[in-house]
Motif scaffolding. Structure first.
Motif, PDB file in Angstrom:
ATOM      1  N   ASP A 264       0.813  -1.214   0.000  1.00 43.29           N
ATOM      2  CA  ASP A 264       0.000   0.000   0.000  1.00 43.29           C
ATOM      3  C   ASP A 264       0.852   1.273   0.000  1.00 43.29           C
ATOM      4  O   ASP A 264       0.324   2.379   0.025  1.00 43.29           O
ATOM      5  N   GLU A 265       2.165   1.116  -0.089  1.00 44.73           N
ATOM      6  CA  GLU A 265       3.045   2.265  -0.243  1.00 44.73           C
ATOM      7  C   GLU A 265       3.159   2.695  -1.703  1.00 44.73           C
ATOM      8  O   GLU A 265       3.826   3.679  -2.026  1.00 44.73           O
TER       9      GLU A 265
ATOM     10  N   GLU B 104      -7.438   0.510  -5.134  1.00 48.63           N
ATOM     11  CA  GLU B 104      -6.723   1.707  -4.706  1.00 48.63           C
ATOM     12  C   GLU B 104      -5.382   1.922  -5.387  1.00 48.63           C
ATOM     13  O   GLU B 104      -4.990   3.054  -5.640  1.00 48.63           O
ATOM     14  N   PHE B 105      -4.648   0.832  -5.639  1.00 48.38           N
ATOM     15  CA  PHE B 105      -3.316   0.979  -6.224  1.00 48.38           C
ATOM     16  C   PHE B 105      -3.014  -0.206  -7.133  1.00 48.38           C
ATOM     17  O   PHE B 105      -3.773  -1.170  -7.169  1.00 48.38           O
ATOM     18  N   TYR B 106      -1.936  -0.098  -7.883  1.00 48.84           N
ATOM     19  CA  TYR B 106      -1.537  -1.180  -8.781  1.00 48.84           C
ATOM     20  C   TYR B 106      -1.460  -2.490  -8.007  1.00 48.84           C
ATOM     21  O   TYR B 106      -1.156  -2.494  -6.810  1.00 48.84           O
TER      22      TYR B 106
ATOM     23  N   VAL C 190      12.310  -1.611 -11.161  1.00 50.86           N
ATOM     24  CA  VAL C 190      11.969  -0.263 -11.628  1.00 50.86           C
ATOM     25  C   VAL C 190      11.151   0.553 -10.629  1.00 50.86           C
ATOM     26  O   VAL C 190      10.960   1.744 -10.824  1.00 50.86           O
ATOM     27  N   CYS C 191      10.695  -0.060  -9.565  1.00 53.47           N
ATOM     28  CA  CYS C 191       9.829   0.638  -8.603  1.00 53.47           C
ATOM     29  C   CYS C 191      10.606   1.725  -7.856  1.00 53.47           C
ATOM     30  O   CYS C 191      11.591   1.437  -7.172  1.00 53.47           O
ATOM     31  N   PRO C 192      10.147   2.979  -7.950  1.00 50.39           N
ATOM     32  CA  PRO C 192      10.875   4.069  -7.286  1.00 50.39           C
ATOM     33  C   PRO C 192      10.699   4.115  -5.768  1.00 50.39           C
ATOM     34  O   PRO C 192      11.459   4.799  -5.082  1.00 50.39           O
ATOM     35  N   VAL C 193       9.720   3.386  -5.231  1.00 48.90           N
ATOM     36  CA  VAL C 193       9.498   3.418  -3.785  1.00 48.90           C
ATOM     37  C   VAL C 193       9.653   2.046  -3.132  1.00 48.90           C
ATOM     38  O   VAL C 193       9.300   1.855  -1.981  1.00 48.90           O
TER      39      VAL C 193
END
Length: 116
Positions: free
Chosen positions: A7-8, A62-64, A86-89
């Motif tokens: 959920d981040e 809510e998110f991917y 590739v995820c920036p977070v």
């Protein structure tokens, strides 16, 4: 094990085009077994058969999200899961609810892409 998106997630979408199995979808979007694969139908072995193009409900609104049954951790395609790369977070992490060994992941890849 499959990868999951926490959920981040900031909904940047960087992960979606990197998935060789088309297992990643935008929040609220329906998915299909056949999308990005060779599957025309899925037989669950209990009498349930689903068409490869039949829409399935979103895993998250809510998110991917990642459809665990389509995720192979990029095994057989890349050295590491590309979504995580590739995820920036750093919200693409191993899913403890879907632990699978390398043999199982490669068999899933062959099934999804109809390899003999």
């Amino acid at each position: 094990m499959a990868i999951m998106i926490t959920d981040e997630c900031i909904n940047c979408g960087a992960c979606e085009p990197e998935c060789p199995n088309t297992a990643i979808y935008e929040g609220g979007v329906e998915w299909t077994w056949g999308g990005g694969t060779e599957l025309t139908e899925v037989d669950f072995g209990d009498g349930t058969v689903v068409g490869g193009r039949d829409p399935q409900g979103p895993v998250s609104n809510e998110f991917y999200y990642i459809v665990a049954d389509k995720c192979t951790e990029c095994m057989g395609f890349h050295e590491e899961p590309q979504c995580a790369a590739v995820c920036p977070v750093d919200c693409c992490v191993p899913d403890p609810e879907h632990e699978e060994d390398e043999e199982t992941l490669l068999a899933k890849k062959a099934w999804l892409h109809a390899e003999a």
